[in-house]
Design an enzyme around this catalytic site. Sequence first.
Site, PDB file in Angstrom:
ATOM      1  N   MET A   1       0.842  -1.203   0.000  1.00 52.21           N
ATOM      2  CA  MET A   1       0.000   0.000   0.000  1.00 52.21           C
ATOM      3  C   MET A   1       0.875   1.250   0.000  1.00 52.21           C
ATOM      4  O   MET A   1       0.400   2.348   0.320  1.00 52.21           O
ATOM      5  CB  MET A   1      -0.929   0.001   1.211  1.00 52.21           C
ATOM      6  CG  MET A   1      -1.914  -1.175   1.163  1.00 52.21           C
ATOM      7  SD  MET A   1      -3.401  -0.898   2.140  1.00 52.21           S
ATOM      8  CE  MET A   1      -2.720  -0.672   3.754  1.00 52.21           C
TER       9      MET A   1
ATOM     10  N   HIS B   1       8.908   1.133   3.586  1.00 51.29           N
ATOM     11  CA  HIS B   1       9.912   1.160   4.655  1.00 51.29           C
ATOM     12  C   HIS B   1      10.792  -0.079   4.510  1.00 51.29           C
ATOM     13  O   HIS B   1      10.638  -0.858   3.549  1.00 51.29           O
ATOM     14  CB  HIS B   1       9.243   1.259   6.024  1.00 51.29           C
ATOM     15  CG  HIS B   1       8.180   0.217   6.272  1.00 51.29           C
ATOM     16  ND1 HIS B   1       8.443  -1.136   6.255  1.00 51.29           N
ATOM     17  CD2 HIS B   1       6.847   0.325   6.528  1.00 51.29           C
ATOM     18  CE1 HIS B   1       7.340  -1.808   6.513  1.00 51.29           C
ATOM     19  NE2 HIS B   1       6.344  -0.951   6.666  1.00 51.29           N
TER      20      HIS B   1
ATOM     21  N   HIS C   1       9.130  -3.440   3.622  1.00 49.63           N
ATOM     22  CA  HIS C   1       8.799  -3.630   2.201  1.00 49.63           C
ATOM     23  C   HIS C   1      10.067  -3.916   1.384  1.00 49.63           C
ATOM     24  O   HIS C   1      10.064  -4.769   0.490  1.00 49.63           O
ATOM     25  CB  HIS C   1       8.136  -2.365   1.638  1.00 49.63           C
ATOM     26  CG  HIS C   1       6.848  -1.983   2.300  1.00 49.63           C
ATOM     27  ND1 HIS C   1       6.716  -0.836   3.055  1.00 49.63           N
ATOM     28  CD2 HIS C   1       5.638  -2.580   2.332  1.00 49.63           C
ATOM     29  CE1 HIS C   1       5.470  -0.750   3.502  1.00 49.63           C
ATOM     30  NE2 HIS C   1       4.799  -1.790   3.085  1.00 49.63           N
TER      31      HIS C   1
ATOM     32  N   ASP D   1       8.447   9.543  -3.231  1.00 51.91           N
ATOM     33  CA  ASP D   1       9.486   8.910  -2.426  1.00 51.91           C
ATOM     34  C   ASP D   1       9.459   7.382  -2.617  1.00 51.91           C
ATOM     35  O   ASP D   1      10.511   6.733  -2.715  1.00 51.91           O
ATOM     36  CB  ASP D   1       9.279   9.282  -0.950  1.00 51.91           C
ATOM     37  CG  ASP D   1      10.409   8.749  -0.091  1.00 51.91           C
ATOM     38  OD1 ASP D   1      11.571   9.054  -0.405  1.00 51.91           O
ATOM     39  OD2 ASP D   1      10.133   7.978   0.852  1.00 51.91           O
ATOM     40  N   ASP D   2       8.261   6.816  -2.688  1.00 46.05           N
ATOM     41  CA  ASP D   2       8.143   5.360  -2.909  1.00 46.05           C
ATOM     42  C   ASP D   2       8.805   4.964  -4.225  1.00 46.05           C
ATOM     43  O   ASP D   2       9.508   3.951  -4.298  1.00 46.05           O
ATOM     44  CB  ASP D   2       6.665   4.940  -2.934  1.00 46.05           C
ATOM     45  CG  ASP D   2       6.020   4.939  -1.550  1.00 46.05           C
ATOM     46  OD1 ASP D   2       6.756   5.027  -0.553  1.00 46.05           O
ATOM     47  OD2 ASP D   2       4.781   4.863  -1.485  1.00 46.05           O
TER      48      ASP D   2
ATOM     49  N   GLN E   1      12.496   4.976  -3.928  1.00 48.30           N
ATOM     50  CA  GLN E   1      12.978   3.792  -3.192  1.00 48.30           C
ATOM     51  C   GLN E   1      12.935   2.542  -4.077  1.00 48.30           C
ATOM     52  O   GLN E   1      13.846   1.712  -4.038  1.00 48.30           O
ATOM     53  CB  GLN E   1      12.121   3.553  -1.945  1.00 48.30           C
ATOM     54  CG  GLN E   1      12.295   4.610  -0.879  1.00 48.30           C
ATOM     55  CD  GLN E   1      11.857   4.058   0.478  1.00 48.30           C
ATOM     56  OE1 GLN E   1      12.397   3.071   0.959  1.00 48.30           O
ATOM     57  NE2 GLN E   1      10.872   4.697   1.086  1.00 48.30           N
TER      58      GLN E   1
ATOM     59  N   LYS F   1       4.735 -10.371   8.992  1.00 51.52           N
ATOM     60  CA  LYS F   1       4.198  -9.322   9.871  1.00 51.52           C
ATOM     61  C   LYS F   1       2.677  -9.391   9.898  1.00 51.52           C
ATOM     62  O   LYS F   1       2.062  -9.221  10.943  1.00 51.52           O
ATOM     63  CB  LYS F   1       4.693  -7.964   9.351  1.00 51.52           C
ATOM     64  CG  LYS F   1       3.880  -6.763   9.752  1.00 51.52           C
ATOM     65  CD  LYS F   1       4.173  -6.364  11.181  1.00 51.52           C
ATOM     66  CE  LYS F   1       3.581  -5.034  11.562  1.00 51.52           C
ATOM     67  NZ  LYS F   1       2.118  -4.986  11.464  1.00 51.52           N
TER      68      LYS F   1
ATOM     69  N   SER G   1       6.449  -0.636  10.821  1.00 51.86           N
ATOM     70  CA  SER G   1       5.124  -0.439  10.211  1.00 51.86           C
ATOM     71  C   SER G   1       4.918   1.044   9.919  1.00 51.86           C
ATOM     72  O   SER G   1       5.372   1.900  10.684  1.00 51.86           O
ATOM     73  CB  SER G   1       4.035  -0.919  11.177  1.00 51.86           C
ATOM     74  OG  SER G   1       2.771  -0.443  10.773  1.00 51.86           O
ATOM     75  N   SER G   2       4.211   1.320   8.822  1.00 49.81           N
ATOM     76  CA  SER G   2       3.885   2.715   8.489  1.00 49.81           C
ATOM     77  C   SER G   2       3.087   3.352   9.619  1.00 49.81           C
ATOM     78  O   SER G   2       3.149   4.554   9.842  1.00 49.81           O
ATOM     79  CB  SER G   2       3.038   2.793   7.219  1.00 49.81           C
ATOM     80  OG  SER G   2       3.437   1.830   6.295  1.00 49.81           O
ATOM     81  N   ARG G   3       2.313   2.527  10.330  1.00 51.91           N
ATOM     82  CA  ARG G   3       1.421   3.075  11.366  1.00 51.91           C
ATOM     83  C   ARG G   3       2.159   3.422  12.654  1.00 51.91           C
ATOM     84  O   ARG G   3       1.591   4.088  13.517  1.00 51.91           O
ATOM     85  CB  ARG G   3       0.278   2.104  11.644  1.00 51.91           C
ATOM     86  CG  ARG G   3      -0.699   2.035  10.457  1.00 51.91           C
ATOM     87  CD  ARG G   3      -1.889   1.162  10.753  1.00 51.91           C
ATOM     88  NE  ARG G   3      -2.928   1.307   9.745  1.00 51.91           N
ATOM     89  CZ  ARG G   3      -3.314   0.335   8.922  1.00 51.91           C
ATOM     90  NH1 ARG G   3      -2.757  -0.846   8.974  1.00 51.91           N
ATOM     91  NH2 ARG G   3      -4.282   0.546   8.040  1.00 51.91           N
TER      92      ARG G   3
HETATM   93  P1  AMP Z   1       1.374  -2.959   3.465  1.00 53.83           P
HETATM   94  O1  AMP Z   1       1.967  -1.913   2.593  1.00 53.83           O
HETATM   95  O2  AMP Z   1       1.301  -2.592   4.899  1.00 53.83           O
HETATM   96  O3  AMP Z   1       0.094  -3.542   2.910  1.00 53.83           O
HETATM   97  O4  AMP Z   1       2.415  -4.167   3.424  1.00 53.83           O
HETATM   98  C1  AMP Z   1       2.829  -4.719   2.204  1.00 53.83           C
HETATM   99  C2  AMP Z   1       3.598  -5.976   2.485  1.00 53.83           C
HETATM  100  O5  AMP Z   1       4.726  -5.665   3.308  1.00 53.83           O
HETATM  101  C3  AMP Z   1       2.777  -7.029   3.242  1.00 53.83           C
HETATM  102  O6  AMP Z   1       3.070  -8.311   2.698  1.00 53.83           O
HETATM  103  C4  AMP Z   1       3.271  -6.885   4.647  1.00 53.83           C
HETATM  104  O7  AMP Z   1       3.145  -8.075   5.403  1.00 53.83           O
HETATM  105  C5  AMP Z   1       4.736  -6.557   4.407  1.00 53.83           C
HETATM  106  N1  AMP Z   1       5.321  -5.907   5.578  1.00 53.83           N
HETATM  107  C6  AMP Z   1       4.843  -4.850   6.276  1.00 53.83           C
HETATM  108  N2  AMP Z   1       5.622  -4.580   7.335  1.00 53.83           N
HETATM  109  C7  AMP Z   1       6.621  -5.487   7.312  1.00 53.83           C
HETATM  110  C8  AMP Z   1       7.748  -5.760   8.151  1.00 53.83           C
HETATM  111  N3  AMP Z   1       7.993  -5.033   9.234  1.00 53.83           N
HETATM  112  N4  AMP Z   1       8.569  -6.780   7.820  1.00 53.83           N
HETATM  113  C9  AMP Z   1       8.335  -7.535   6.721  1.00 53.83           C
HETATM  114  N5  AMP Z   1       7.279  -7.341   5.887  1.00 53.83           N
HETATM  115  C10 AMP Z   1       6.438  -6.342   6.183  1.00 53.83           C
END
Ligand code: AMP
Length: 286
Positions: A30, A34, A37, A77-78, A81, A149, A185-187
Amino acid sequence: MIVAGSIAACRKAMHDLQDNRGSVGLVPTMGALHRGHLSLIQAARTRCEAVAVTIFVNPTQFGPGEDFAAYPRPLDDDLRQCESAGVDLVFAPDVETIYPGGECTSVHVGGVTDVLCGPLRPGHFDGVATIVAKLFNILPADAAFFGEKDYQQLVVIRQLTRDLNIPIEIVGCPTLRESDGLAVSSRNAYLTPSQREQAAVLSRVMFAAAERAACGERDSSELMGAMRLEIANSGPAEIEYVDIVDAATLERMPIIDRPGRICLAVRIGSCRLIDNVAVDTPSKAD
Ligand code: AMP
């Protein structure tokens, strides 16, 4: 690096990559990328000849009152990266491209969505399964990389691909953590400094419980009780669940007699944090 916004451009770029390079690894995200990802992108680069990343904040997996509108969207920025991580294709569609005229068809994965986050976030995993199925149709990769995660999400997607006979290998990747153990985590950005400090308790209690199991404690309720107590003692926190489940089926595991997963969801301030670690019997614990 090709950046595609339309489905047609994405399909063509994907086709060209498979023709010219060979296997393609897909990393759905999404955005707000970080280190977590980037570790998935790295895993995809190791296993496949080319890497495609999707960046899409999927509205159908957010419930009412969740942070869809506020979710960070730092696209430039994404893309930077992704470029420096060696990504070959980024698909970054808008909502209208993915759901023209709304969403009428939805994918429901049964069983593994009835536990943990499922009942607490009604419709969430339908949203996840639907967008992942759509992305798998738009980008028919050889393998797709997901983080442990979001362990329940990983299990849901494994079942989705099995049940719908989607020929994409699902690869689970380990959770990247901050130096105090908090899962990246982004959050985490929503946490105040004191909440951020408190949040480290979550991984600490789970690793301690996994260690006790590795030393022979097989009673899940004993381990869950200790984890709850320590979280409650750490400061203001709302425990949504602390559970120990079978690693493959997510069924509750009162006795630890096979590979399991300690999973929790805890609210600290306005931030809902989820995390999990592996747990196993003494002979097999990692
Ligand atoms: P998101 O952008 O939050 O939907 O995450 C995209 C993918 O990155 C998902 O498969 C998440 O499980 C993975 N992800 C998010 N945080 C981490 C983390 N700290 N370590 C490894 N994978 C992660």
